[in-house]
Scaffold this active site. Structure first.
Site, PDB file in Angstrom:
ATOM      1  N   SER A  33      -9.751  -0.395   7.317  1.00  0.00           N
ATOM      2  CA  SER A  33      -9.207  -0.234   5.967  1.00  0.00           C
ATOM      3  C   SER A  33      -8.492  -1.416   5.360  1.00  0.00           C
ATOM      4  O   SER A  33      -8.089  -1.343   4.210  1.00  0.00           O
ATOM      5  CB  SER A  33      -8.268   0.974   5.940  1.00  0.00           C
ATOM      6  OG  SER A  33      -9.012   2.148   6.115  1.00  0.00           O
ATOM      7  N   SER A  45      -9.575   1.965   3.141  1.00  0.00           N
ATOM      8  CA  SER A  45      -8.739   2.743   2.263  1.00  0.00           C
ATOM      9  C   SER A  45      -7.756   1.888   1.446  1.00  0.00           C
ATOM     10  O   SER A  45      -7.153   2.391   0.496  1.00  0.00           O
ATOM     11  CB  SER A  45      -7.965   3.796   3.043  1.00  0.00           C
ATOM     12  OG  SER A  45      -7.180   3.183   4.032  1.00  0.00           O
ATOM     13  N   LYS A  98       0.851  -1.200   0.000  1.00  0.00           N
ATOM     14  CA  LYS A  98       0.000   0.000   0.000  1.00  0.00           C
ATOM     15  C   LYS A  98       0.882   1.243   0.000  1.00  0.00           C
ATOM     16  O   LYS A  98       1.916   1.298   0.703  1.00  0.00           O
ATOM     17  CB  LYS A  98      -0.893  -0.034   1.233  1.00  0.00           C
ATOM     18  CG  LYS A  98      -1.927   1.097   1.321  1.00  0.00           C
ATOM     19  CD  LYS A  98      -2.790   0.905   2.571  1.00  0.00           C
ATOM     20  CE  LYS A  98      -3.888   1.965   2.648  1.00  0.00           C
ATOM     21  NZ  LYS A  98      -4.707   1.820   3.869  1.00  0.00           N
TER      22      LYS A  98
END
Lengths: 511, 493
Positions: free
Chosen positions: A183, A159, A84
């Site tokens: 997330s 997210s 990420k």
């Protein structure tokens, strides 16, 4: 796409290191297959903000050379891993999904990335996210949205939407995400993959671009449980560069296939025997399923999961969970407060994109106005307000007290049950654009996930198949702090009973 | 302007100080960068003290130990649990956009500092002392079309102990004395270099003026940009006058922050109450609460040196010295140790004190305050004093022996022997010299015999001159007097 490439990228992550060690599989071939797949699928999906095919080839070659020279190549040898983009990678641009860090190249590496490299993983790229981790759909990314591999008109969750989509679309074997209010777990649910948030303090946050320091935790995605277990073992453990990192050994979890005695990992020892998890007690909050906004199919598969566990011999009890509204309220007060402070460093002075303005204040305003998206600005303002003089007691302090109370309540719950079963997301993937103009509606996506962040306990999202619309649905299991082993045990029981659908080939005709 | 009552009789000043002490540790407070002064700009930095995305602070425990030494030295309550808090504001030399400091649970609570003002023993009460990280430095080169601010972050993350005093002080002189005492204390404790010019000791002063007899405090002014002790006094003097005049004219005091302008000799408004920052303090979630256990406190307590006020007291009692001498001699530990070595070797503390204060202090100033660089070995000086005490040499000769020791580093015994400097105490040798002095100076002899008493002094002086100062003055005086008396009495040899 040829069938050979498809076969390669479909190998479960958990099996890759073994096949590489035995010489049956070459890391380079796998890296090439993944790179080709990313190149073909990602323009449409938008899971990646940056790809590192050159580096991946080099790392894969190193793994293959190691095997040829008879050296033990590491527990994650050859597994293609996506990271990420709020996790710092030295020499590789890291943006946190924000224009304010567009082009920023970190000068150091996150602890988790160092550990993955040492384990022989092959890093394939940086994935898309809601800006600074703020969002539940990846639509708040400063660059683009990520489409759901199961349906391009739907969000991939957030997210960590990019990481979830990358794994679901088989553009990576494993991926790292971060979970502050859900997330990792929520996008995992929406993309039909496993998503784990470890106990707070289990995984070092050194190198994780902070959103809310007391809530953030790095977690992982996988299509298979053994792969997830390997990832968990690789990244977990004390780091003296993170003061909140727990100084305790990482116990083995089912399926992690830890080799004994090679001293690579903490918690090296006897494999867990709880394959069937027969002795575990499961708490199930039927009343939760009646919560407004819960999609009927989500309620149904949660009950189904309960029945599966019951049939497997686990004792399923009814429990009363705290009101999710309390969770959401205290979460949004605390997370935004910490974020307002954590994001103060993005001022254009030392790194990132600086915009010019009149004088110092003008420069600050121009830089932050242009660099931050709307959701980030909203949360900074909210958080600033929560901490401001005259309001601190009513908001921040009160939210902290609620948080402490929630922690006690969960501790008491775990006296009579070992794990808690509940949905991950109230709905399956919603359409792109549906909630962007309704922040409050977006915030409600976190309603079942924030408890784990507020109390620090670990949680896993377990895919349960597709709903009638062809979209993934999932359940969530929570355990007391440090009991990730029971999360894996319960997930294993469910995995044995559920037939997961074939992985999608977004935009492709299957030959 | 003339008023019936002078301002200082109508009004009194209430003064408190905030002193920032840069702690002398090897590394910065939250990272491993070196904490030394100087260096090329932005070379003593890392992702943590630069506030890079993803970096995290880790507490340097040596910093806490230094704070504990201070806390135990001033008899304060040391917190069992102390918490770091974020102080949020924007400035280019503050990399994270917040300073990690302490708010509601500082590491040191309360405390008392004994000090002397105009010879009187006083006690300053402390509110607290807390730990925080320093910010970097901003430079504003010549303003102009290319005006820019340069930022050096070498200092970012250097550990600070902020000491806050109660507003117990009433005059700039007291403030000065307190500052001197605090500086002395932190240097004694070896936790700080105590150098205001290098910036490792900084001071902000808070002052408000009120009519004498009024119990309530008026709004205070915080004065910043004080870079020397002298400027602290000057600024306070000026500000007290300003406030006094304002009150006298019927005005009201307002809370404000003002900057001292040393070149203009005045303070200027920097921030009014309306512009005051809301720092939005909250506990830093990246750091765990600091647990300070009994062992840590005990080890800090056990490692304390004799404190300045304890040493002052002991020098007065043990060495029978007047307080003001004790104060001078205990100014630094090295100086005090030097003196004690001299006194021990001399066997005469008072004489040792005089020699150290009158002769050695010059030399210290010349070696830039470094006692270790003083060219006179204290043991040597002590034995030299003993030689004076025993009459082996005269005090006057002692001075030249001292100079010789400073120049050559030789022991006093060797110098006296080599140069034949033993005192002439009496006997034939002295008698010969007296005779010579009288013979060479018939005029003064005549004067004395005719009643001019002052000629005696001249003749004694001649004896001293002929012996090159080696004659014992008392013996010389007796010998000369005897001969003169004899002559007067008609006993011509």
């Amino acid at each position: 796409m040829n069938s050979r490439e498809r076969a390669l990228v479909s190998i479960p992550a958990g099996e890759i290191p073994g096949r590489i060690r035995s010489g049956e599989l070459r890391a380079r071939d796998l890296a090439e297959a993944v790179a080709a797949r990313i190149e073909r699928l990602d323009p449409e999906l938008g899971a990646f903000l940056a790809t590192t095919p050159q580096q991946a080839r080099q790392e894969a070659d190193r793994v293959d050379e190691g095997v040829e020279n008879g050296k033990s190549p590491g527990p994650l040898a050859g597994i293609p891993v996506a990271i990420k983009d709020n996790i710092v990678t030295a020499g590789v641009p890291t943006t946190a999904g924000s224009r304010i860090l567009e082009g920023h190249v970190p000068v150091y590496e996150a602890t988790v990335v160092e550990r993955l490299r040492r384990a022989g993983a092959v890093l394939v790229g940086k994935t898309n996210l809601d800006e600074f981790g703020m969002g539940s759909s990846t639509e708040n990314s400063g660059f683009r949205s990520t489409r759901n591999p199961w349906n391009p008109d739907r969000v991939s969750g957030g997210s960590s939407g990019g990481s979830a989509a990358a794994v679901a679309a088989r553009m990576a074997g494993l991926a790292l995400g971060s979970d502050t209010g859900g997330s990792v777990r929520q996008p995992a649910a929406l993309c039909g993959v496993y998503g784990l948030k470890p106990t707070y303090g289990r995984v070092s946050r050194y190198g994780l671009i902070a959103f809310a320091s007391s809530l953030d935790q790095i977690g992982g995605f996988s299509r298979d449980l053994p792969g997830l277990a390997l990832l968990y073992q690789a990244i977990s453990g004390h780091d003296e560069r993170d003061s909140t990192s727990a100084d305790r050994a990482v116990e083995p979890v089912p399926g992690d296939g830890l080799s004994r005695g090679d001293g690579l990992w903490p918690g090296d020892g006897a494999l867990s025997e709880s394959g069937s998890g027969a002795s575990l007690r499961v708490g199930f909050a039927e009343s939760f399923l009646a919560h407004e906004g819960v999609q009927p199919e989500v309620a149904e598969i949660t009950r189904k999961a309960g029945r599966i566990l019951s049939s497997a011999g686990l004792e399923v009890q009814d429990i009363e969970l705290p009101d999710p509204e309390i969770g959401i309220a205290s979460y949004y007060l605390l997370a935004t407060a910490e974020a307002s402070s954590n994001l103060a460093r993005y001022d254009g002075v030392r790194y990132g994109n600086r915009a010019s303005g009149e004088g110092l204040e003008g420069m600050y305003r121009a830089t932050r106005s242009r660099g931050f998206g709307a959701e980030v600005k909203r949360r900074i303002m909210l958080g600033t307000y929560v901490l401001s003089s005259g309001y601190y007691d009513a908001y921040y302090l009160r939210a902290q007290k609620v948080r402490a109370d929630l922690r006690h309540r969960f501790q008491r719950l775990f006296e009579s049950v070992d794990v808690i079963l509940l949905p991950t997301s109230p709905t399956s993937a919603f359409p792109l654009g549906e909630r962007v103009d309704d922040p409050m509606q977006m915030y409600l996506a976190d309603v079942f996930t924030v408890f784990a962040n507020l109390t620090g306990i670990p949680g896993i999202s377990i895919p349960m198949g597709l709903d009638d619309g062809g979209l993934p649905v999932a359940v969530q299991v929570l355990a007391p702090a440090w009991r990730e082993d029971n999360l894996f045990a319960v997930a294993g029981v469910i995995a044995d009973a559920v037939q997961l659908p074939a992985w999608p080939d977004p935009g492709e005709e299957v030959r | 302007m003339s008023t019936a009552t002078p301002l200082h009789e109508k009004y009194e000043a209430v003064i408190g100080l905030e002193v920032h002490v840069q702690l002398r540790t090897r590394s910065k407070i939250f990272c491993a960068c070196p904490a030394e002064y100087g260096g090329r700009p932005n070379t003593r930095v890392c992702p943590v003290c630069l506030g890079h995305p993803g970096a995290l602070p880790v507490l340097n425990r040596e910093v806490v130990t230094h704070a504990l030494r201070f806390g135990t030295a001033v008899n304060s309550d040391v917190a069992g649990l102390s918490v770091f808090a974020r102080k949020n504001y924007f400035y280019p030399d503050l990399p994270k956009g917040y300073q990690i400091s302490q708010y509601s649970r500082p590491v040191v609570d309360g405390g008392r500092v004994p000090f002397l003002h105009q010879g009187e023993p006083r006690e300053l009460r402390l509110v607290r002392a807390h730990l925080e990280e320093d910010a970097g430095k901003s430079f504003h080169p010549e303003a102009g079309r290319e005006a820019a601010t340069l930022v050096d972050l070498n200092r970012s993350g250097v550990p600070l102990l902020e000491i806050v005093t109660e507003p117990d002080l009433r005059t700039p002189g007291e403030a000065h004395a307190v500052l001197e005492r605090l500086r002395q204390l932190v240097v004694y404790l070896e936790i700080c270099d105590g150098n205001m010019e290098e910036g490792n000791l900084r001071c902000d002063a808070n002052v408000s003026v009120r009519p004498r007899g009024q119990e309530a405090l008026n709004p205070k002014t915080e004065i910043k940009n004080l870079n020397s002790f002298r400027n602290v006094s000057r600024a306070l003097e000026w500000e007290i006058k300003r406030q006094g005049r304002l009150l006298e004219e019927g005005g009201d005091l307002e809370q404000a922050t003002r900057l001292w302008d040393a070149s203009e000799g005045r303070t200027r408004v920097m921030r009014s109450k309306e512009d005051a920052h809301d720092y939005r303090y909250f506990p830093d979630p990246d750091l765990l609460p600091l647990v300070i256990d009994r062992d840590w406190i005990d080890s800090a307590l056990g490692s304390l040196p004799e404190l300045p006020w304890e040493k002052e007291r002991r020098f007065v009692e043990e060495f029978s010295l007047p307080l003001e001498d004790a104060v001078i001699l205990t100014d630094s530990r090295e100086g005090a140790d030097y003196f004690e070595t001299v006194a021990g070797a001399a066997g005469d503390p008072r004489m040792a004190a005089n020699w150290v204060m009158n002769e050695v202090l010059h030399l210290v100033k010349e070696s830039e305050g470094k006692w270790s660089d003083v060219p006179v070995n204290p043991g040597n000086l002590g034995r030299m004093i003993r030689m004076i005490q025993s009459g082996t040499i005269s005090g006057k000769i002692g001075k030249s022996v001292f100079a010789e020791m400073a120049g050559s580093g030789k022991a006093p015994e060797a110098i006296v022997k080599e140069q034949g400097l033993e005192q002439i105490q009496g006997g034939d040798e002295l008698q010969r010299v007296v005779d010579e002095a009288l013979a060479s100076n018939p005029g003064p002899l005549e004067d004395y015999l005719n009643g001019k008493e002052s000629a005696l002094q001249f003749l004694i002086g001649q004896v001293m001159r002929i012996t090159g100062g080696r004659a014992n003055p008392q013996a010389a005086r007796s010998a000369v007097k005897k001969v003169l008396e004899d002559r007067r009495g008609g006993k011509t040899p």
